[in-house]
Design a protein around this motif. Sequence first.
Motif, PDB file in Angstrom:
ATOM      1  N   GLU A  22     -60.270   9.580  44.652  1.00 59.49           N
ATOM      2  CA  GLU A  22     -61.587   9.665  44.023  1.00 59.49           C
ATOM      3  C   GLU A  22     -62.711   9.372  45.018  1.00 59.49           C
ATOM      4  OE1 GLU A  22     -58.530   9.545  41.289  1.00 59.49           O
ATOM      5  OE2 GLU A  22     -59.059   7.730  42.429  1.00 59.49           O
ATOM      6  N   VAL A  23     -62.534   8.316  45.837  1.00 61.34           N
ATOM      7  CA  VAL A  23     -63.618   7.968  46.748  1.00 61.34           C
ATOM      8  C   VAL A  23     -63.760   9.005  47.865  1.00 61.34           C
ATOM      9  CG1 VAL A  23     -63.492   5.506  46.228  1.00 61.34           C
ATOM     10  CG2 VAL A  23     -62.173   6.409  48.138  1.00 61.34           C
ATOM     11  N   GLU A  24     -62.644   9.613  48.274  1.00 59.72           N
ATOM     12  CA  GLU A  24     -62.731  10.696  49.255  1.00 59.72           C
ATOM     13  C   GLU A  24     -63.476  11.894  48.659  1.00 59.72           C
ATOM     14  OE1 GLU A  24     -59.797  13.582  51.923  1.00 59.72           O
ATOM     15  OE2 GLU A  24     -58.975  11.793  50.966  1.00 59.72           O
ATOM     16  N   LEU A  25     -63.184  12.175  47.401  1.00 53.47           N
ATOM     17  CA  LEU A  25     -63.857  13.279  46.705  1.00 53.47           C
ATOM     18  C   LEU A  25     -65.358  13.018  46.598  1.00 53.47           C
ATOM     19  CD1 LEU A  25     -63.450  15.940  45.092  1.00 53.47           C
ATOM     20  CD2 LEU A  25     -63.138  14.522  43.053  1.00 53.47           C
ATOM     21  N   ILE A  26     -65.732  11.792  46.236  1.00 58.96           N
ATOM     22  CA  ILE A  26     -67.148  11.434  46.105  1.00 58.96           C
ATOM     23  C   ILE A  26     -67.869  11.560  47.439  1.00 58.96           C
ATOM     24  CG2 ILE A  26     -68.752   9.551  45.582  1.00 58.96           C
ATOM     25  CD1 ILE A  26     -66.561   8.541  43.578  1.00 58.96           C
ATOM     26  N   ALA A  27     -67.229  11.109  48.510  1.00 60.82           N
ATOM     27  CA  ALA A  27     -67.832  11.235  49.845  1.00 60.82           C
ATOM     28  C   ALA A  27     -68.103  12.694  50.186  1.00 60.82           C
ATOM     29  CB  ALA A  27     -66.924  10.607  50.894  1.00 60.82           C
ATOM     30  N   ASN A  28     -67.163  13.560  49.865  1.00 59.00           N
ATOM     31  CA  ASN A  28     -67.358  14.992  50.127  1.00 59.00           C
ATOM     32  C   ASN A  28     -68.457  15.578  49.240  1.00 59.00           C
ATOM     33  OD1 ASN A  28     -65.508  15.847  52.263  1.00 59.00           O
ATOM     34  ND2 ASN A  28     -63.869  15.204  50.874  1.00 59.00           N
ATOM     35  N   TYR A  29     -68.557  15.097  47.996  1.00 57.95           N
ATOM     36  CA  TYR A  29     -69.655  15.521  47.132  1.00 57.95           C
ATOM     37  C   TYR A  29     -71.006  15.189  47.781  1.00 57.95           C
ATOM     38  CZ  TYR A  29     -66.642  16.384  43.026  1.00 57.95           C
ATOM     39  OH  TYR A  29     -65.714  16.891  42.142  1.00 57.95           O
ATOM     40  N   ILE A  30     -71.113  13.958  48.294  1.00 58.17           N
ATOM     41  CA  ILE A  30     -72.374  13.526  48.915  1.00 58.17           C
ATOM     42  C   ILE A  30     -72.703  14.398  50.126  1.00 58.17           C
ATOM     43  CG2 ILE A  30     -73.529  11.626  50.125  1.00 58.17           C
ATOM     44  CD1 ILE A  30     -71.852   9.697  48.380  1.00 58.17           C
ATOM     45  N   CYS A  31     -71.700  14.639  50.968  1.00 53.41           N
ATOM     46  CA  CYS A  31     -71.912  15.485  52.144  1.00 53.41           C
ATOM     47  C   CYS A  31     -72.351  16.891  51.728  1.00 53.41           C
ATOM     48  CB  CYS A  31     -70.640  15.561  52.989  1.00 53.41           C
ATOM     49  SG  CYS A  31     -70.150  13.989  53.731  1.00 53.41           S
ATOM     50  N   ASP A  32     -71.721  17.428  50.703  1.00 53.63           N
ATOM     51  CA  ASP A  32     -72.073  18.773  50.236  1.00 53.63           C
ATOM     52  C   ASP A  32     -73.509  18.820  49.722  1.00 53.63           C
ATOM     53  OD1 ASP A  32     -69.578  19.707  50.882  1.00 53.63           O
ATOM     54  OD2 ASP A  32     -68.795  19.685  48.828  1.00 53.63           O
ATOM     55  N   LEU A  33     -73.929  17.778  49.024  1.00 56.63           N
ATOM     56  CA  LEU A  33     -75.297  17.747  48.516  1.00 56.63           C
ATOM     57  C   LEU A  33     -76.313  17.624  49.649  1.00 56.63           C
ATOM     58  CD1 LEU A  33     -74.797  15.503  45.360  1.00 56.63           C
ATOM     59  CD2 LEU A  33     -75.609  17.870  45.365  1.00 56.63           C
ATOM     60  N   ILE A  34     -76.007  16.787  50.626  1.00 53.55           N
ATOM     61  CA  ILE A  34     -76.906  16.652  51.778  1.00 53.55           C
ATOM     62  C   ILE A  34     -77.022  17.983  52.521  1.00 53.55           C
ATOM     63  CG2 ILE A  34     -77.225  15.540  54.036  1.00 53.55           C
ATOM     64  CD1 ILE A  34     -75.845  13.049  52.851  1.00 53.55           C
ATOM     65  N   GLU A  35     -75.888  18.676  52.637  1.00 55.50           N
ATOM     66  CA  GLU A  35     -75.847  19.939  53.375  1.00 55.50           C
ATOM     67  C   GLU A  35     -76.150  21.155  52.505  1.00 55.50           C
ATOM     68  OE1 GLU A  35     -71.916  19.843  55.106  1.00 55.50           O
ATOM     69  OE2 GLU A  35     -72.243  17.790  55.798  1.00 55.50           O
ATOM     70  N   LYS A  36     -76.461  20.885  51.205  1.00 53.31           N
ATOM     71  CA  LYS A  36     -76.840  21.941  50.251  1.00 53.31           C
ATOM     72  C   LYS A  36     -75.761  23.016  50.126  1.00 53.31           C
ATOM     73  CE  LYS A  36     -81.658  21.078  51.430  1.00 53.31           C
ATOM     74  NZ  LYS A  36     -82.890  21.587  52.034  1.00 53.31           N
ATOM     75  N   LYS A  37     -74.510  22.552  50.009  1.00 52.01           N
ATOM     76  CA  LYS A  37     -73.372  23.481  49.937  1.00 52.01           C
ATOM     77  C   LYS A  37     -72.836  23.676  48.525  1.00 52.01           C
ATOM     78  CE  LYS A  37     -71.539  22.838  54.623  1.00 52.01           C
ATOM     79  NZ  LYS A  37     -70.367  22.395  55.415  1.00 52.01           N
ATOM     80  N   ASN A  38     -73.274  22.833  47.579  1.00 47.69           N
ATOM     81  CA  ASN A  38     -72.702  22.885  46.238  1.00 47.69           C
ATOM     82  C   ASN A  38     -73.759  22.533  45.211  1.00 47.69           C
ATOM     83  OD1 ASN A  38     -71.194  22.618  43.876  1.00 47.69           O
ATOM     84  ND2 ASN A  38     -69.430  21.767  44.947  1.00 47.69           N
ATOM     85  N   ASN A  39     -73.977  23.398  44.253  1.00 46.03           N
ATOM     86  CA  ASN A  39     -74.998  23.180  43.227  1.00 46.03           C
ATOM     87  C   ASN A  39     -74.406  22.774  41.876  1.00 46.03           C
ATOM     88  OD1 ASN A  39     -77.135  23.921  44.971  1.00 46.03           O
ATOM     89  ND2 ASN A  39     -76.695  26.081  44.612  1.00 46.03           N
TER      90      ASN A  39
END
Length: 401
Positions: A367-384
């Motif tokens: 879960e925490v690995e998934l959340i970290a990737n969510y944050i990175c994706d949002l910063i990099e505008k990769k996932n809406n």
Amino acid sequence: MNKNFYNFLDLLKIESIKQEKKINLIASENYASLSSIIYSSSCFINKYTEGYPFNRYYSGCKIFDIFENKAIIESQVLFSSFFSNVQPHSGTQANAAAYQSLINKDDKILSLDLKSGGHLSHGFKKNFSGNFYNVVNYCLDKNNLLNNNNIEKVIKYEKPSLLILGYSSYQNIVEWDFFKKISKKNNIKILSDISHISGLICSGLIQNPINFSDVVTTTTHKTLRGIKGGIILSNNKKIWNKINSGLFPGQQGGCISNHIIGKYISFKEANSYEFINYTKQILINSKIMLKTFLYRGYNSSSDETLNHMFLIKINNECSSYIEKILEKNGILLNKNFFPKDSKSSKKPSAIRIGLSSCTTRKMKNLEVELIANYICDLIEKKNNFIKLDIIILCKKFPIYK
């Protein structure tokens, strides 16, 4: 019951739903247990309990005296302390009382620079501590670590009366025993503010500074996972009376009686094998999440974390903007100074991440690995579409079942 009261109940319900639907990575927060919340809302809210057990200003405190003594004993067991004052309304008031018991007005305090991870109540110029005392700072070294030898040099040059050890955004540990030796050589007092790491300390995962410090202060609501408040601890018998009088009447009047009952429940909960396993998982989660950020190419103030939190530098975007974007998508954290930050407090260079609240919800490695990737994706505008994913994840891991 008037209409406004119903509106307030609606607002409480909205806040409760919001907390359930958002991932909380604010390092200063956690979720208190239902038991501690219920007990802290008891009928003791009606009782004014100025003074200390069996020595109150008002009558009718006999039952509360029993509870406060239980809270004192439970906290002493928790931190291997001979003395405990459980009355501080907050960590800052605990610090204020500690200063009053250890040094005099205008004496010199040595503490970590705010931009390096220090705290407002450790001498920030706009805080009472910066107004009442002569404050000088030490900083982190080029590797963003505490450098014992450098701090020793500052101590010898500045000759402070008090050294403060304890930080709000430092992801490594303190060598308490080293500073105890230095304090003896230079005749200075040590205050260890363990507000962020107290839960890890009482579980034995980080060295306890109680025997290396004149006074230890902590909040009760971060890694300790209790209701909001503070406590003061010490094994220095010579200053126990000074600490008590420094808090009352020195800093505050009557204690918040119902909150002390809640603190007692929190301390009992922390005195358990379940809590030790919980804090072990915090450390695992913290390391995994940091490793994920590093793998994604982000920089931290250090390549490892030895506690519940870490800093991530934001290069191409404003950290306050990132904070708002993450909140809109269901992730709460805070903008924060990066060591030696050249930017202002409103738009600093980093975000601070803590894993206590996620771990309370029983989230683990995946879960925490998934959340970290969510944050990175949002910063990099990769996932809406992350907001919906966060709501689904939160539903799988409710705060209160």
